[in-house]
Design an enzyme around this catalytic site. Structure first.
Site, PDB file in Angstrom:
ATOM      1  N   LYS A 203       0.847  -1.198   0.000  1.00 33.37           N
ATOM      2  CA  LYS A 203       0.000   0.000   0.000  1.00 33.37           C
ATOM      3  C   LYS A 203       0.883   1.250   0.000  1.00 33.37           C
ATOM      4  O   LYS A 203       0.693   2.154  -0.789  1.00 33.37           O
ATOM      5  CB  LYS A 203      -0.912  -0.026   1.219  1.00 33.37           C
ATOM      6  N   GLU A 209      10.614  -4.818   4.236  1.00 32.56           N
ATOM      7  CA  GLU A 209      10.684  -6.215   3.810  1.00 32.56           C
ATOM      8  C   GLU A 209      10.338  -6.341   2.325  1.00 32.56           C
ATOM      9  O   GLU A 209      11.016  -7.029   1.552  1.00 32.56           O
ATOM     10  CB  GLU A 209       9.695  -7.082   4.618  1.00 32.56           C
ATOM     11  N   GLY A 263      -4.863  -1.901   5.028  1.00 31.44           N
ATOM     12  CA  GLY A 263      -4.037  -3.006   4.531  1.00 31.44           C
ATOM     13  C   GLY A 263      -4.655  -4.368   4.805  1.00 31.44           C
ATOM     14  O   GLY A 263      -4.753  -5.222   3.918  1.00 31.44           O
ATOM     15  N   ARG A 264      -5.125  -4.582   6.043  1.00 31.49           N
ATOM     16  CA  ARG A 264      -5.651  -5.912   6.393  1.00 31.49           C
ATOM     17  C   ARG A 264      -7.073  -6.138   5.869  1.00 31.49           C
ATOM     18  O   ARG A 264      -7.678  -7.177   6.133  1.00 31.49           O
ATOM     19  CB  ARG A 264      -5.552  -6.144   7.898  1.00 31.49           C
ATOM     20  N   GLU A 349      -4.228  -6.715  15.047  1.00 29.93           N
ATOM     21  CA  GLU A 349      -3.750  -5.402  14.588  1.00 29.93           C
ATOM     22  C   GLU A 349      -4.908  -4.393  14.644  1.00 29.93           C
ATOM     23  O   GLU A 349      -4.690  -3.213  14.927  1.00 29.93           O
ATOM     24  CB  GLU A 349      -3.177  -5.494  13.157  1.00 29.93           C
ATOM     25  N   HIS A 380      -3.621 -32.809  17.987  1.00 33.76           N
ATOM     26  CA  HIS A 380      -2.405 -33.519  18.421  1.00 33.76           C
ATOM     27  C   HIS A 380      -1.335 -32.534  18.853  1.00 33.76           C
ATOM     28  O   HIS A 380      -0.154 -32.882  18.908  1.00 33.76           O
ATOM     29  CB  HIS A 380      -1.915 -34.421  17.286  1.00 33.76           C
ATOM     30  N   LYS A 508       9.640  -0.667  13.848  1.00 30.05           N
ATOM     31  CA  LYS A 508      10.171  -0.385  12.506  1.00 30.05           C
ATOM     32  C   LYS A 508      11.272   0.671  12.602  1.00 30.05           C
ATOM     33  O   LYS A 508      12.331   0.533  11.996  1.00 30.05           O
ATOM     34  CB  LYS A 508       9.061   0.166  11.598  1.00 30.05           C
TER      35      LYS A 508
HETATM   36  O1  F6P Z   1       2.420  -4.279   9.886  1.00 28.04           O
HETATM   37  C1  F6P Z   1       2.083  -2.984   9.599  1.00 28.04           C
HETATM   38  C2  F6P Z   1       1.521  -2.819   8.229  1.00 28.04           C
HETATM   39  O2  F6P Z   1       1.374  -1.456   8.004  1.00 28.04           O
HETATM   40  C3  F6P Z   1       0.217  -3.561   7.998  1.00 28.04           C
HETATM   41  O3  F6P Z   1      -0.879  -2.908   8.511  1.00 28.04           O
HETATM   42  C4  F6P Z   1       0.221  -3.684   6.530  1.00 28.04           C
HETATM   43  O4  F6P Z   1      -0.719  -4.606   6.093  1.00 28.04           O
HETATM   44  C5  F6P Z   1       1.661  -4.115   6.304  1.00 28.04           C
HETATM   45  O5  F6P Z   1       2.398  -3.345   7.231  1.00 28.04           O
HETATM   46  C6  F6P Z   1       2.180  -3.919   4.918  1.00 28.04           C
HETATM   47  O6  F6P Z   1       2.131  -2.585   4.522  1.00 28.04           O
HETATM   48  P1  F6P Z   1       2.281  -2.170   3.010  1.00 28.04           P
HETATM   49  O7  F6P Z   1       1.159  -2.773   2.256  1.00 28.04           O
HETATM   50  O8  F6P Z   1       2.221  -0.672   3.004  1.00 28.04           O
HETATM   51  O9  F6P Z   1       3.602  -2.671   2.515  1.00 28.04           O
END
Ligand code: F6P
Length: 539
Positions: A203, A209, A263-264, A349, A380, A508
């Site tokens: 987003k 990452e 995002g979620r 979250e 199990h 972060k």
């Molecule tokens: O973990 C924090 C967060 O902002 C989530 O809410 C989001 O889904 C994820 O990082 C990834 O963010 P982006 O889509 O901006 O890379």
């Protein structure tokens, strides 16, 4: 707010009554219980009769929902008003699955046309790749997609792919989320760059990452296809299209989404591009239709028959009335094994908050920790604790009547286990019965004394049972939307903003500082333990 305080006091009183009786006793005491607590919504059946509430308790909890303003808040959410107050945004994920031409507005601005246009672009792309009209730089058709994203840009698509992927996919879909290079290495392993599409989903397009993985994947493409060739193998999904383009993705391969999509809650947007391509656009549309059916149910059903509302109230009764800090989620479907990790982000979250939407400290507990795994595997592993541990952990059991593949006899075994576990949690096994059985086996009284308590099941452990006739795109969409709305209702009951996530920021920024030190930058001020760890890692 005296009305709200009185409603919470009524919940506490209901919890006191619940502690003084067993759930199973309510079936005899309340002849209409099963019918009243079984709902049908958007193709799902939900049985909440094994929850600890009596029907009068439920009436009190519905009073709490009204006093907390659930109906008004639902109206505001669905009308695209600013429900994410700390970021001044609507949370209009329902617009993403509304039928074309819905004319929905986010903060007063019409958004359905953009949604429809993006959906059309997803379809063009998915159809083009699937029909081999869109091909790689060397002319080969695409046979694999590597989806790069994390959190909400990963968990939903991963769940959907696992749930719906064909046994022999024509287009293989792989995922890389973690900055641990092992995950991307595995995702790329065995793939031919000339047949691989890399879809970068973020987003913000700033996530460490995702950008790190995207760079490695692009280098992997370039090593075989050259710089110009690699460009044709990249696509991106972002609410910051300029950043995606600056990364090198061609403008017509950048798919938009918007700041009013959390995002979620974004699976339904172009975040689902990889799934729409690998599964086919029709499957994606059917999933949207299932979610939309749940939206309609949530919007229209009275609170008394509203599945997301009742699921939320059951959770709040366990969490706040009965002080239960955890919930297990156990889908009796291997294809839904990623449902628990998906819900971890959705619920924890969204509702893992300690102050209300006005910044005031909360006096009541909010989101429980969620964990789980597919049944029967979980039986199990952690079920021992569910049956005999010192904490009572409510369980959401999800079962699918018709298996998607394989031997129907195995499917019956799976379903028998789902039903039996819910029964075992409810009724348990009394010590007297255990003693009798041990005596019948000829054990001596001293041994019976020691063994009987260990082999006793206290029971009276609540569960919700969700039944899907089959695991198809519509029901999967409805299932996910059910939990999205449940999470929202819980947030309203607790008075929190379910759509921000400030709690992820500190780690972060500290990671950025620590990384600079690991890469030889000047040492920063840290606590002694952190300093020692950095020193060790620099060796
Ligand atoms: O973990 C924090 C967060 O902002 C989530 O809410 C989001 O889904 C994820 O990082 C990834 O963010 P982006 O889509 O901006 O890379």
């Amino acid at each position: 707010m005296p009305e709200l305080d009185a409603a919470w006091a009524a919940l506490d009183a209901a919890a006191d009554r619940a502690r003084a009786r067993r759930i199973a006793s309510l079936f005899a005491a309340e002849p209409g219980r099963l019918a009243r607590l079984t709902l049908e919504a958007a193709g799902l059946t939900l049985d909440l009769s094994k929850q600890p509430w009596s029907l009068p308790d439920l009436a009190e909890l519905l009073g709490l929902a009204r006093a907390a303003g659930v109906e008004t808040a639902r109206g505001r959410l669905l009308a695209g008003e600013i429900v994410n107050s700390s970021e001044r945004r609507p949370a209009l994920h329902v617009a993403l699955r509304a039928p074309p031409g819905a004319g929905l507005k986010a903060a007063g601005v019409e958004v359905s046309s953009e949604v429809d246009a993006t959906r059309a672009a997803i379809k063009r792309f998915a159809d083009g790749v699937r029909s081999d009209t869109i091909r790689g730089a060397t002319g080969k058709p695409f046979r694999a997609i590597v989806h790069i994203g994390i959190g909400g840009s990963d968990l939903g698509p991963r769940l959907v792919w696992e749930a719906l992927k064909p046994l022999k996919p024509r287009i293989d879909l792989r995922f890389a989320a973690n900055v641990d290079p092992a995950e991307l290495a595995q995702a790329l392993s065995g793939l031919d760059p000339a047949e691989t599409l890399v879809v970068v989903v973020s987003k913000t397009f700033t996530t460490l990452e995702t950008l790190a993985n995207a760079e490695i994947a692009r280098a992997w493409l370039r090593a075989t296809l050259g710089e110009a060739g690699a460009d044709g193998h990249l696509a991106a999904v972002s609410a910051a299209p300029e950043r995606a383009q600056a990364f090198g993705v061609a403008p017509d391969r950048v798919f938009a989404f918007w700041d009013w999509v959390g995002g979620r809650y974004s699976l339904w947007s172009a975040v689902g591009l990889s799934c729409a391509t690998a599964l086919g656009f029709e499957a994606f549309e059917r999933m949207l239709a299932g979610a939309h059916a749940m939206d309609a149910h949530f919007a229209e059903a009275p609170l008394e028959r509203n599945a997301p509302v009742l699921l939320a109230l059951a959770h709040v009764f366990n969490r706040n009335g009965l002080g239960r800090p955890m919930r297990a989620v156990v889908p009796y479907a291997q294809r839904l094994r990623l449902f628990a990790p998906f819900l971890q982000q959705l619920e924890m979250e969204s509702n893992g908050k300690r102050v209300d939407a006005q910044g005031r400290p909360l006096t009541r507990a909010t989101a429980a920790s969620v964990f789980g795994d597919a049944g029967t595997n979980g039986q199990h592993a952690f079920f021992q604790l569910l049956h005999q541990g010192t904490d009572i952990i409510p369980v959401d059991i999800v079962a699918v009547r018709e298996g998607s593949e394989g031997d129907p006899a195995m499917q019956r075994k799976l379903l028998a286990n789902a039903v039996a576990q819910a029964e075992a949690l409810l009724v348990g096994r009394g010590e007297a019965e255990v003693r009798e059985e041990l005596a019948a086996k000829g054990l001596d009284p001293a041994e019976i004394e020691t063994l009987a308590p260990q082999r006793t099941f206290p029971g009276d452990r609540p569960s919700s049972f969700l039944l899907l006739d089959r695991l198809d795109p519509e029901r999967l969409g409805a299932l996910i939307a059910l939990y999205e709305h449940k999470t929202f209702v819980e947030g309203v009951l607790w008075g929190i903003n379910s759509f921000d996530q400030w709690g992820v920021e500190l780690g972060k920024s500290l990671a950025t500082r620590v990384l600079a030190e690991l890469e030889g930058g000047p040492p920063g001020a840290h606590d002694p333990s952190t300093e020692a760890l950095i020193a060790r890692l620099k060796l």
